[in-house]
Design a protein around this motif. Structure first.
Motif, short mmCIF file in Angstrom:
data_model
loop_
_atom_site.label_atom_id
_atom_site.label_comp_id
_atom_site.label_asym_id
_atom_site.label_seq_id
_atom_site.Cartn_x
_atom_site.Cartn_y
_atom_site.Cartn_z
N ARG A 306 1.22 -1.05 -0.39
CA ARG A 306 0.59 0.28 -0.27
C ARG A 306 0.82 1.20 0.22
N PHE A 307 2.19 1.46 1.23
CA PHE A 307 3.03 2.59 0.54
C PHE A 307 3.84 2.57 -0.72
N ALA A 308 3.96 1.59 -1.34
CA ALA A 308 4.91 1.53 -2.64
C ALA A 308 3.43 1.77 -3.59
N ASP A 309 2.68 1.39 -3.56
CA ASP A 309 1.56 2.24 -4.55
C ASP A 309 0.71 3.68 -4.24
N HIS A 310 1.15 4.27 -2.79
CA HIS A 310 0.62 5.29 -3.64
C HIS A 310 1.93 5.79 -3.05
N LEU A 311 3.34 5.69 -2.94
CA LEU A 311 4.29 6.96 -3.68
C LEU A 311 4.93 6.38 -5.10
N ARG A 316 4.05 9.47 -10.31
CA ARG A 316 4.31 8.99 -11.94
C ARG A 316 2.97 10.11 -12.54
N ALA A 317 2.04 10.80 -11.83
CA ALA A 317 1.77 11.52 -12.16
C ALA A 317 2.05 13.23 -11.83
N GLY A 318 3.68 12.90 -10.93
CA GLY A 318 4.27 14.66 -10.83
C GLY A 318 3.32 15.22 -9.83
N ARG A 319 3.48 14.49 -8.63
CA ARG A 319 2.42 14.68 -8.00
C ARG A 319 3.38 14.71 -6.49
N THR A 320 2.67 15.59 -4.84
CA THR A 320 4.07 15.21 -4.16
C THR A 320 3.06 14.05 -3.43
N SER A 321 4.32 13.07 -2.62
CA SER A 321 3.29 12.00 -2.40
C SER A 321 2.83 12.03 -0.15
N LEU A 322 3.17 13.29 -0.07
CA LEU A 322 3.40 14.00 0.99
C LEU A 322 2.15 14.53 1.60
#
Length: 338
Positions: A306-311, A316-322
């Motif tokens: 789940r963590f990997a999928d979130h990151l 890949r969408a060019g968005r922050t993961s935080l």
């Protein structure tokens, strides 16, 4: 973090409100039934994380007597049950232990996790975000796993202690792994203060740490705790090699790769110790724990996945993961990608 984090909903708001009301026993905590909320959600995971921090380094301005306050423990249990149930549901079907261990040992040639991404195409701002996520765990390193030690006995306990000894520097305090991680954060221009970035860390990263703490705190889950820890150690060495190379590519100095370089060799040894000295010895004396160890492996894969999928989904969408970008990286992201 020298202050308490901001709440993310009614559950974390209730915990924070109670803990700031005064010393243990100064206020009555209305314990609700098990919360009908998403156990993977921001509010649920932060509330659980706050409860667990009372067993670790404590919380700023919070009386240490809250750690064993019965009403708070009851509330925490109401958070743990749906979280554990959700993990069990996603972990099914659990592979037999032998198959699960063989799968962990087989490094896939076409891996797609965060370490692969950072090595192949990651940007420096993404590496900084990765370190912020992982700081919730690595600035305390093996603390959650130490709860296992008094729950195991005989050879398994002795070997587990050997692994833990390495995590804390093997007699050299300056080589303790949490200090190496702090030096790596500083090398990337990040603040290494414990919990400094807690407000920015989203639920998927909190769930990784919450699960290992949940397993460690409950004797009934000691087999799952062993399986979880084995997963971390067995998969660490190749991932650490990729991360060290990725961070070096992205401009790290010597301190910026030392933590992962240390884990390449150390965790290759730990993998053998855990499989043969802990798991095999534990099953020899308590064979009924075999299924629990296998579940611990599957559970670790659930939260890590789940963590990997979130990151990767965000990057890949060019968005922050935080939850919001790091101030120094904000200009690197378009306004519609925040």
């Amino acid at each position: 973090m020298s202050r308490l984090p901001d709440p993310r909903g009614p559950l974390s708001e209730a915990v924070l409100g109670l803990l700031t009301a005064g010393p243990s026993g100064a206020a009555r905590f209305p314990v609700p039934p098990e919360p009908a909320t998403d156990p993977w959600g921001e509010d649920h995971q932060l509330a659980l994380h706050l409860c667990y921090e009372l067993h670790d380094r404590g919380l700023p301005g919070v009386h240490p007597g809250w750690e064993w306050e019965p009403e708070l423990l009851s509330y925490r249990r109401g958070l743990e049950r749906p979280f554990l149930a959700a993990v069990r549901t996603e972990a099914e079907p659990v592979r037999p232990l032998r198959q699960a261990l063989e799968r962990l040992l087989a490094e896939p040639p076409d891996g797609t996790g965060p370490s692969h991404y950072l090595l192949a195409e990651g940007a420096r701002w993404q590496a900084r975000e990765y370190l912020v996520h992982r700081s919730v765990y690595h600035l305390k390193e093996a603390d959650p796993q130490l709860w296992m030690l008094p729950r195991l006995h005989g050879p398994a306990q002795a070997v587990l202690m050997t692994v833990a000894y390495d995590e804390y520097g093997a007699g050299r305090p300056d080589r303790a792994h949490h200090l190496l991680f702090a030096r790596m954060m500083a090398d990337f221009g990040l603040d290494p203060e414990y919990r400094h970035y807690l407000d920015l860390v989203p639920a998927p990263a909190l769930a990784v740490v919450n699960l290992m703490t949940l397993f460690g705190l409950h004797r009934a889950l000691r087999g799952a705790a062993v399986g979880h820890f084995a997963t971390v150690e067995i998969t660490s060495s190749p991932g650490s090699a990729r991360l060290a190379a990725a961070l070096q590519r992205l401009g790290a100095g010597p301190d910026g790769t030392l933590f992962y370089r240390e884990h390449i060799e150390a965790d290759a040894v730990h993998e053998q110790l855990l499989r043969r000295g802990v798991i095999e010895e534990l099953i020899a004396t308590e064979p009924e724990l075999e299924a629990d160890i296998a579940f611990g492996i599957a559970a670790a894969e659930v939260v890590d996945g789940r963590f990997a999928d979130h990151l990767l989904g965000r990057w890949r969408a060019g968005r922050t993961s935080l939850r919001s970008p790091l101030p120094d990286d904000r200009l690197r992201l378009p306004d519609d990608r925040l």
